[in-house]
Design an enzyme around this catalytic site. Structure first.
Site, short mmCIF file in Angstrom:
data_model
loop_
_atom_site.label_atom_id
_atom_site.label_comp_id
_atom_site.label_asym_id
_atom_site.label_seq_id
_atom_site.Cartn_x
_atom_site.Cartn_y
_atom_site.Cartn_z
N CYS A 55 -15.52 1.05 -26.78
CA CYS A 55 -16.73 1.72 -26.71
C CYS A 55 -17.49 1.68 -25.40
O CYS A 55 -18.40 1.46 -24.94
CB CYS A 55 -17.80 0.74 -27.69
N GLY A 110 0.64 -1.39 -0.06
CA GLY A 110 0.01 -0.08 0.06
C GLY A 110 0.65 1.20 0.11
O GLY A 110 0.28 2.40 0.13
C1 LIG Z 1 -2.92 -5.71 -3.38
C2 LIG Z 1 -2.32 -6.01 -2.12
C3 LIG Z 1 -0.99 -5.75 -1.89
C4 LIG Z 1 -0.16 -4.88 -2.75
O1 LIG Z 1 -0.54 -3.60 -2.75
P1 LIG Z 1 0.22 -2.45 -3.33
O2 LIG Z 1 -0.77 -1.22 -3.45
O3 LIG Z 1 0.46 -2.78 -4.58
O4 LIG Z 1 1.57 -2.36 -2.59
C5 LIG Z 1 -0.40 -6.32 -1.01
N1 LIG Z 1 -1.12 -7.41 -0.12
C6 LIG Z 1 -2.68 -7.54 -0.45
C7 LIG Z 1 -2.93 -8.35 0.64
C8 LIG Z 1 -2.94 -7.17 -1.49
O5 LIG Z 1 -4.34 -7.27 -1.67
#
Ligand SMILES: *Cc1c(COP(=O)(O)O)cnc(C)c1O
Length: 421
Positions: free
Chosen positions: A342, A231
């Site tokens: 589209c 994240g």
């Molecule tokens: C999508 C996801 C990530 C990665 O998120 P990023 O925004 O790409 O860092 C990590 N852990 C879980 C459980 C996810 O669903």
């Protein structure tokens, strides 16, 4: 920062398209390696060991995954094909996390077979896992803090999120796991997506460290690994700055002393599951201008579509655009930059200030190295683009070909149709 440099000059693009036609995603191995090293250096102090488990869903290409593995990363999978992809490049066991939800039995069986660290999404999955795949020696619980934390736009408020155990369920869950024979424990959370504020991640570490200490105190269970999720955001906009990883690391290090060491949980391993911030800034969607159009607005029509990059259409996300060869021209035109799907939200940019664009120009869309090609789809019969990798020696390799009509037809059986006719 107000400029986002484009790594491709017009002559370079001209050279590449002689071998590989547009559209394609273009990744820079050297930059990906640098970013991976920056993370491992920043967290080299962690006494129990640090590892980023790259979220495979962000960029599921074995060529890039091999580069990340060489840099010490493991992988976070959430489906059976993702587990198999890792196995294909020789990554199994403790280098894999399996963070799934609404999990089918065969995926738990597969995760057990390859020895991945299973991260449980719900308390009911404990008896389910026992029944369908058996109880592993190590298990991790995904914590959802609900009203105790605020989320952000992409992931939403934790209370609304479908993921994880409540606080009370976490306590009950570890008791149950221990009773069923689990001997080694992890604790996971993921409460943000594309977050640039470094303090947010320090607060997440505090929350998880404190909960691990509480579990130790109340249950006598010693968590050996915390997984802070992914994240960490990237500066999609030219006026944004990247999250300061060294600052995040220093903040977490201080809390480690205050909470983990005090709580007698040292040495504690720290894991993360970042995808976006590892590869995102090092990928570009390279496309050619097919048509320009002037009606109530000015449009630039590309040979790529939202099937190659759906973030702008799906989230209204900003992706910076460069026009190789026109870097020094004034941005005195305003365009909607579209694909040919589209759907009117098939737009890479709306009212974007750009230099005057002509048919045949190349358009480079930035920050497509994570959740770019991977989110592609075939709606409207659109075929997904190729992926290219520029190696550190400057050579450019195709690491995934573009889809063909045969790929699009591959799941259909036309012989049946003839038999019926
Ligand atoms: C999508 C996801 C990530 C990665 O998120 P990023 O925004 O790409 O860092 C990590 N852990 C879980 C459980 C996810 O669903």
């Amino acid at each position: 920062m107000t400029e986002k440099p484009c790594p491709l000059s017009r002559p370079e693009v001209d050279g590449i398209v002689e071998r590989f036609p547009t559209p394609f995603h273009f990744y820079e191995e050297e930059r990906i390696r640098e970013t991976a090293r920056r993370f491992s250096n920043a967290f080299a102090w962690v006494p129990g060991g640090y590892r980023n488990y790259f979220a495979v869903k962000a960029l599921p290409n074995p060529h890039v995954m091999r580069v990340l593995h060489e840099e010490g990363m493991g992988f976070d999978c959430s489906s059976l094909p993702e587990l198999l992809l890792c196995e294909q490049i020789g990554v199994t066991r403790e280098e894999l996390f399996f963070t799934s939800n609404d999990t089918p039995a065969e995926e738990f069986r597969e995760a057990r077979r390859v020895g991945a660290r299973i991260n449980l999404d719900d308390i009911s999955h404990i008896p389910f896992l026992e029944r369908v795949a058996g109880i592993p020696e190590f298990a991790c619980i995904r914590y959802n803090p609900g009203p105790l934390r605020e989320g952000n736009a992409i992931i939403g408020s934790p209370e609304e999120a479908k993921y994880g155990f409540t606080r009370d369920q976490v306590i009950d869950g570890y008791r149950l796991l221990q009773r069923k024979g689990v001997r080694r424990f992890g604790l996971h959370t993921m409460v943000a997506s594309n977050e640039l504020n470094p303090d947010y991640f320090i607060e997440t570490a505090r929350m998880v460290f404190e909960l691990a200490a509480e579990i130790h105190e109340r249950l006598g269970i010693r968590i050996e690994l915390v997984n802070l999720g992914g994240g960490i955001g990237i500066p999609y906009r030219p006026d944004q700055d990247p999250a300061d990883i060294e600052y995040v690391s220093n903040g977490i290090r201080k809390l480690y002393g205050d909470i983990v060491v005090q709580g007698e949980l040292d040495p504690l391993a720290i894991a993360m599951e970042n995808g976006r911030c590892i590869t995102g800034p090092h990928g570009y969607l390279v496309s050619r201008v097919r048509h320009t159009k002037q009606t109530y607005k000015q449009f630039v029509g590309l040979d790529a579509t939202m099937a190659d990059l759906m973030r702008p259409g799906m989230y209204g996300a900003y992706h910076h655009i460069s026009v190789p060869g026109k870097e020094h021209l004034p941005l005195d035109e305003e365009y909607d930059v579209t694909g040919s799907l589209c759907e009117n939200n098939d737009k890479f940019a709306i009212d974007r200030k750009l230099p005057k664009i002509e048919v045949g120009d190349y358009v480079v869309i930035h920050d497509t190295g994570a959740h770019g090609h991977a989110m592609g789809f075939n709606y409207n019969g659109k075929l997904r683009a190729a992926e290219l990798l520029r190696r550190p020696d400057g050579s450019v390799h195709r690491i995934r070909r573009a889809e063909t009509v045969e790929d699009y037809f591959a799941t259909l059986d036309f012989t049946q149709l003839d038999a019926e006719g």
